[in-house]
Scaffold this motif. Structure first.
Motif, PDB file in Angstrom:
ATOM      1  N   ASP B   4      17.325 -17.245  16.880  1.00  0.00           N
ATOM      2  CA  ASP B   4      16.183 -16.647  17.582  1.00  0.00           C
ATOM      3  C   ASP B   4      16.102 -15.143  17.376  1.00  0.00           C
ATOM      4  O   ASP B   4      15.013 -14.560  17.388  1.00  0.00           O
ATOM      5  N   ARG B   6      16.458 -13.739  14.740  1.00  0.00           N
ATOM      6  CA  ARG B   6      15.764 -13.481  13.467  1.00  0.00           C
ATOM      7  C   ARG B   6      14.259 -13.333  13.653  1.00  0.00           C
ATOM      8  O   ARG B   6      13.590 -12.725  12.832  1.00  0.00           O
ATOM      9  N   ARG B   7      13.730 -13.910  14.743  1.00  0.00           N
ATOM     10  CA  ARG B   7      12.322 -13.709  15.058  1.00  0.00           C
ATOM     11  C   ARG B   7      12.057 -12.212  15.205  1.00  0.00           C
ATOM     12  O   ARG B   7      11.090 -11.678  14.692  1.00  0.00           O
ATOM     13  N   VAL B   9      13.894  -9.815  13.930  1.00  0.00           N
ATOM     14  CA  VAL B   9      14.017  -9.165  12.613  1.00  0.00           C
ATOM     15  C   VAL B   9      12.661  -9.159  11.923  1.00  0.00           C
ATOM     16  O   VAL B   9      12.189  -8.135  11.416  1.00  0.00           O
ATOM     17  N   ILE B  10      12.002 -10.321  11.953  1.00  0.00           N
ATOM     18  CA  ILE B  10      10.701 -10.432  11.293  1.00  0.00           C
ATOM     19  C   ILE B  10       9.660  -9.554  11.976  1.00  0.00           C
ATOM     20  O   ILE B  10       8.907  -8.827  11.314  1.00  0.00           O
ATOM     21  N   LEU B  11       9.647  -9.595  13.301  1.00  0.00           N
ATOM     22  CA  LEU B  11       8.675  -8.771  14.027  1.00  0.00           C
ATOM     23  C   LEU B  11       8.878  -7.277  13.751  1.00  0.00           C
ATOM     24  O   LEU B  11       7.910  -6.546  13.523  1.00  0.00           O
ATOM     25  N   PHE B  13      10.244  -6.046  11.166  1.00  0.00           N
ATOM     26  CA  PHE B  13       9.842  -5.849   9.769  1.00  0.00           C
ATOM     27  C   PHE B  13       8.336  -5.619   9.670  1.00  0.00           C
ATOM     28  O   PHE B  13       7.865  -4.676   9.032  1.00  0.00           O
ATOM     29  N   ILE B  14       7.574  -6.508  10.326  1.00  0.00           N
ATOM     30  CA  ILE B  14       6.113  -6.381  10.302  1.00  0.00           C
ATOM     31  C   ILE B  14       5.682  -5.056  10.922  1.00  0.00           C
ATOM     32  O   ILE B  14       4.876  -4.307  10.363  1.00  0.00           O
ATOM     33  N   PHE B  15       6.288  -4.758  12.057  1.00  0.00           N
ATOM     34  CA  PHE B  15       5.916  -3.540  12.778  1.00  0.00           C
ATOM     35  C   PHE B  15       6.222  -2.292  11.951  1.00  0.00           C
ATOM     36  O   PHE B  15       5.395  -1.374  11.862  1.00  0.00           O
TER      37      PHE B  15
END
Lengths: 466, 621
Positions: B4, B6-7, B9-11, B13-15
């Motif tokens: 979880d 990692r969610r 991490v992705i957010l 990354f996007i931000f």
């Protein structure tokens, strides 16, 4: 059985609303950029805006169809859907080339790009496959299968060739990363074949996304340093360093500093373990840098030019860098408040300074007309959309739904990042559309269908008991 | 493993990516103006609008220089679609081969440049640019082509303006325009390649006054360089302004008439209004139609012809032909001698042909008679008194003293140098001073006997017809002159300051009366040498001259002013190789005077004789 009114009962209104706002903004931009004084009506279907309106309406109709169909079929028929797209990807290779790529299957003037729909079918099959796995179960075979689901359409798309969509498929790596898919089984086979080494996990296999970007970074640095020479004459050696040698010198320095730090800070047991990782890292990074350095030299001239242009090592505003230079001029000239709606002097289709300003470069007229303020609004909308999709993903009971939702988020994110990056000099010019904005039927339909499948899956999330 | 996280991490990354993009966009759009400037460079073009050149009027308000609209047939290679060469050739009245050659000529004509990136010589020619395919077409020529142009994509026409000279005369005064040279473009940002600049005459001297003010139109252009719309509704545009007209002192009717009188002859006529110094007419014969040198096509065709013409039509005789003035100089000598007091109005000298040759006439008893008879020995003696005044004991030193004095007087007549005026291309003539003769003979190695021929306007003295005409104007004014000039007013602003300054000679006005009386007698008394200049109802004062020409027949010279009281016109006439001054130059002068004063001539026989005469003129074709 649900009742009729439940069609929209569990619809995620925030996401749906964001989608509709974006469609309207996109249509407005197409209308402004392709405006023809002789045919000002938005319902004029011989003009690009008329046709775009048609595509939007048709896509919404497809969305309605998606909502009428039980979402269970996507999981159940994921394999046939995937195979039929693969079939279309093969068929399209035998179609006549348009702009040098075999990307279109056309019936009369109506054409579709199978690669656009391949994204959906791959997302569906990936979702189905990964949702059936648990992390503990992973072995060489499952990793290879998951990779193949990606690699087969990617290979076919590369044959068209369509570099843009090919790159977009790597977005699925993020999904795999999120789902804990690891390349460790493969890596362990290799690493453990070295005598005296015995590992249970490599860290590299499971954290491939950060590593991937570290490698990308290293490659770019190597290429950037190729044009820099540092003379070591001050040390009396008379050797000049550039490219790989410079990077390698840097890596050795980092290695030595880390080694010194390890001597001080860690226990003996950890130290030997860390040293192995460090040495391995040095060797791998060094090899990559060397490979990039030598590989670049072996490229043909026009390929080198492309890369050099992208890295900003070469300027050619009226030649190879024509599109990007003009796109950046259009975006940059927007200023804080923009030039005003319908006043995109650089990027309007009529002036034609920015080629493809209604499709791949649609961000140009938007940024030129609305300025930084408009850009802020658009970015907020996109971020909201991605954030909302991830929120939706995380509330799914079914792993299939979650994986699919992440796929949608990452595909949209990729399109967004690469397309806008193209307009501001952060990404090479590879033709991919800006979702819900760019003029074009195939992308409009595929993004809408992708989105409505997600909305439908979400609306029905409570039905699924898994 | 906690997936979880990692969610996030992705957010993150996007931000992060969105933030980086926004920073870059903020920099590009708000802080850095590089791209704004680049966009302007790409999409906005300053279109320079050239005003039509100022027009020119003569002294009676007749428009003598105007602008005529011409057309260029432009072509844009990239826009040409399936050109039917044969049909196109037929439309413009060419053959297919000529059309093909013209295409090649346009490409070659643009030249090449060294491209640093490709390391090759690359043509300047660009397919997306508009180039003139046919230049300087008239309205009639273009009206035949224009209706059919829709059939030939990639061709369009553009209007340009060119000079037009409705009177077809005064070419030597007005000058002509031609394309600017590279150095002129570098020196003055006003000019762009292909612009015209005044190359001679009034067009050159008043270039800045005639060219007007350029307008600038900002337009939004497409990638094909076509204007789409005006930028910001023309907020930044400036309007092109045509220059104020030039008002000339010239009488175009008189000028045209003078050129007609001088047809088939070589020589010149210069007429000045004494009271203002305005040049009424300045004929240089043979002359040519100024319209021959309008536009590149015409210049290319006609200029070489004019250069090669053995009659030298391009040679500005009134300004550059330096003649010994001959008998006319006697007037000046009379005035100086009287002012110096070496003679009086009533001093007489016998006509002693042993001193210098003369024709048969009674001895002159006073200045008036000396002028009437044009007595050479009289002036030999008068000028000897002037030069050898007996102030110094050494004869040579005495001559030096005398000549220096004489030189000062002469200079006060505006002789010996060019006038500071709008007449371009003047030669200074020559007035010898002591230094001149010192160089020639050595210091104190000369005396009056050595230089005596200047006393009758021969020898070293050389004047241009313009200078001679100015002498007449001075006599008519009794002692002063305004610098001879062409333009009496620039718009409503009056003439140049230098033209408004009265120049006084060193001669007292009272000394002019006997000279003028002599001139009256030349024309109006029996035995006068200029009887052919007589007019029935206007009292003309004149003086004949015959300029010795070592290369052939003498030049016929006459100068005059009229009427005697309150003179309106002073005129000098030269007819090359026409012999004695009274025969040809005098009647021409009288015709000019009559034409100017009365608007028409009465003695048609006299006029006919002049018009029919062909003197020393080589027929060219």
């Amino acid at each position: 059985m649900r009742k009729q009114e439940s069609l929209t009962q569990y619809l995620d209104w925030p996401l749906f609303g964001a989608l509709i706002i974006m469609l309207i903004m996109g249509l407005a931009t197409v209308y402004s950029v392709a405006f023809n004084e002789d045919a000002p009506s938005i319902f004029n279907f011989s003009e690009k805006y008329g046709r775009q309106l048609f595509w939007i309406l048709f896509s919404l109709f497809l969305g309605l169809l998606v909502f009428l169909i039980d979402s269970d079929i996507y999981r159940r028929f994921a394999i046939p859907i995937y195979l039929s797209t693969l079939f279309l990807l093969v068929v399209v290779l035998f179609m006549p080339a348009v702009h040098g790529a075999h990307a279109w299957i056309g019936i009369g003037s109506f054409g579709v790009q199978p690669a656009e729909f391949a994204k959906i079918s791959t997302a569906l099959l990936l979702a189905k496959y990964i949702s059936g796995l648990t992390v503990k179960q992973q072995n060489t075979r499952t990793v290879l299968t998951a990779s193949s689901i990606l690699l087969i359409p990617m290979g076919l798309i590369l044959l068209q060739p369509d570099a843009g969509t090919f790159v977009v498929f790597t977005s699925f790596l993020f999904v795999m990363y999120r789902e804990g898919l690891t390349f460790d089984p493969i890596l362990l086979n290799i690493v453990n074949s070295i005598p005296g080494v015995r590992y249970k996990e490599t860290w590299v296999g499971s954290h491939f996304i950060p590593i991937l970007f570290a490698l990308l970074f290293l490659s770019v640095i190597t290429l950037l340093l190729k044009s820099v020479s540092i003379d070591l004459a001050i040390f009396g050696t008379g050797i000049t360093l550039n490219g790989f040698l410079l990077v390698f010198t840097g890596l050795i320095s980092i290695y030595l500093i880390s080694w010194l730090l390890l001597q001080r800070l860690t226990t003996r047991r950890d130290r030997s373990r860390m040293m192995v990782v460090l040495t391995l890292g040095l060797v791998l990074a060094g090899s990559l840098s060397l490979a990039v350095d030598k590989g670049f030299d072996m490229l043909r001239k026009h390929q080198k030019d492309r890369i050099e242009l992208f890295l900003g090592l070469r300027e050619d505003p009226n030649g190879d860098d024509y599109n990007r230079n003009r796109a950046m001029a259009a975006v940059g000239s927007g200023g804080f408040m923009g030039k005003g709606y319908g006043k995109a002097s650089v990027s309007s289709v009529r002036s034609n300074h920015v080629p493809e300003s209604e499709t791949d470069f649609i961000f140009c007229p938007f940024a030129e007309e609305w300025g930084f303020v408009g850009v802020l609004v658009l970015f907020f909308l996109y971020f909201f959309m991605l954030f909302r999709i991830i929120v939706i993903a995380e509330r799914q009971r079914a792993a299939f739904n979650r994986v699919y939702a992440y796929c949608v988020a990452m595909i949209l994110f990729y399109h967004f990042a690469i397309n806008i990056g193209m307009n501001i000099g952060f990404a090479p010019v590879i033709g991919i559309p800006l979702p819900f904005f760019s003029y074009g039927g195939s992308s409009m339909m595929s993004f809408s269908v992708m989105m409505f499948i997600l909305l439908k899956l979400d609306a029905q999330r409570k039905d699924v008991l898994r | 493993m906690n997936l979880d996280a990692r969610r996030n991490v992705i957010l993150v990354f996007i931000f992060l990516m969105i933030s980086i993009y926004l920073v870059k966009l903020f920099y590009m759009q708000v802080i850095d103006d590089t791209w704004t400037l680049r966009a302007q460079e790409i999409a906005e073009k300053r279109k320079v609008v050239f005003p039509p050149r100022g027009v020119i009027f003569d002294r009676n308000g007749k428009k003598i220089v105007t602008n005529q609209t011409y057309f260029n047939l432009m072509m844009v290679e990239d826009s040409i679609v399936d050109l039917d060469t044969a049909e196109f050739a037929q439309l413009i009245g060419w053959n297919v081969e000529q059309v093909r050659n013209r295409f090649k000529e346009i490409v070659d004509g643009e030249g090449t440049y060294y491209n640093k990136i490709t390391k090759k010589r690359t043509p300047n020619y660009q397919k997306i640019r508009a180039y003139p395919f046919l230049k300087e077409l008239t309205l009639e020529e273009m009206s035949k082509i224009a209706p059919h142009l829709t059939k030939f994509k990639g061709f369009h026409y553009e209007a340009t303006s060119a000079r037009n000279y409705p009177y077809k005369s005064a070419a030597n005064i007005l000058g002509y325009l031609s394309e600017v040279y590279r150095e002129e473009i570098d020196a003055d940002p006003f000019y762009k390649p292909g612009n015209n600049i005044g190359r001679a005459g009034i067009e050159r001297f008043y270039e800045k006054e005639l060219r007007g003010v350029k307008g600038i139109k900002y337009v939004v252009t497409s990638a094909l360089n076509n204007a789409i719309e005006s930028y910001a509704n023309g907020k930044y545009d400036t309007v092109a302004r045509q220059a104020d007209p030039l008002l000339m002192g010239m009488d175009i009717e008189l000028q045209t008439y003078g050129e007609k009188l001088m047809q088939n002859k070589k020589g010149c006529i210069v007429a000045i209004e004494p009271a203002s110094g305005e040049i009424l007419s300045m004929v240089s014969a043979p002359s040519y139609d100024p319209n021959l040198l309008v536009g590149r096509r015409n210049i290319g065709m006609n200029y070489p012809k004019l250069v090669k013409d053995p009659n030298l039509p391009l040679f500005p005789r009134p300004l550059q032909a330096e003649y010994p003035p001959g008998s006319i100089f006697k007037l000046v000598q009379s005035l100086i001698a009287m002012q110096e007091g070496v003679i009086t109005a009533n001093t007489g000298f016998p006509c002693d042909k042993d001193l210098v040759g003369c024709h048969n006439h009674p001895s002159a008893r006073n200045i008036a008679e000396a002028i009437q008879y044009s007595c050479n020995p009289y002036y030999y003696m008068a000028v000897r008194r002037l030069i050898q005044q007996g102030v110094k004991r050494n004869t040579n030193a005495d001559a030096e003293y005398g000549l220096q004095k004489w030189y000062k007087y002469i200079r006060s007549f505006g002789l010996g140098d060019v006038f500071d005026t709008d007449v371009s291309g003047q030669r200074p003539g020559l007035i010898p001073n002591p230094a001149f003769y010192d160089k020639w003979y050595g210091h104190h190695a000369w005396a009056f006997s050595t230089i005596r021929s200047i006393s009758i306007g021969q020898g070293e003295v050389k004047l241009t017809p313009l200078q001679m005409a100015n002498i007449v104007a001075i006599i008519a004014n009794k002692g002063w002159y305004y610098t001879p000039h062409f333009v009496r007013s620039i718009g409503n602003n009056g003439s140049l300051k230098t033209f408004q300054k009265k120049h006084w000679t060193m001669i007292n006005y009272k000394h002019f009366d006997p000279v003028i009386e002599g001139m009256r007698r030349v024309v109006n008394e029996p035995g006068g040498t200029g009887k052919m200049a007589q007019l029935s109802d206007v009292l003309v004062c004149g003086k004949t001259g015959t300029v010795q020409n070592p290369h052939g027949e003498d030049h016929s010279v006459f100068f005059a002013f009229a009427p005697m009281k309150n003179p309106k016109i002073a005129v000098a006439v030269f007819v090359e190789n026409a012999g004695w001054g009274g025969t040809w130059a005098a009647p021409i002068a009288s015709l000019i005077i009559e034409k100017y004063l009365k608007g028409k001539v009465s003695d048609l026989d006299k006029e006919k004789r002049i018009l029919e005469a062909q003197i020393a003129y080589k027929k060219t074709n």
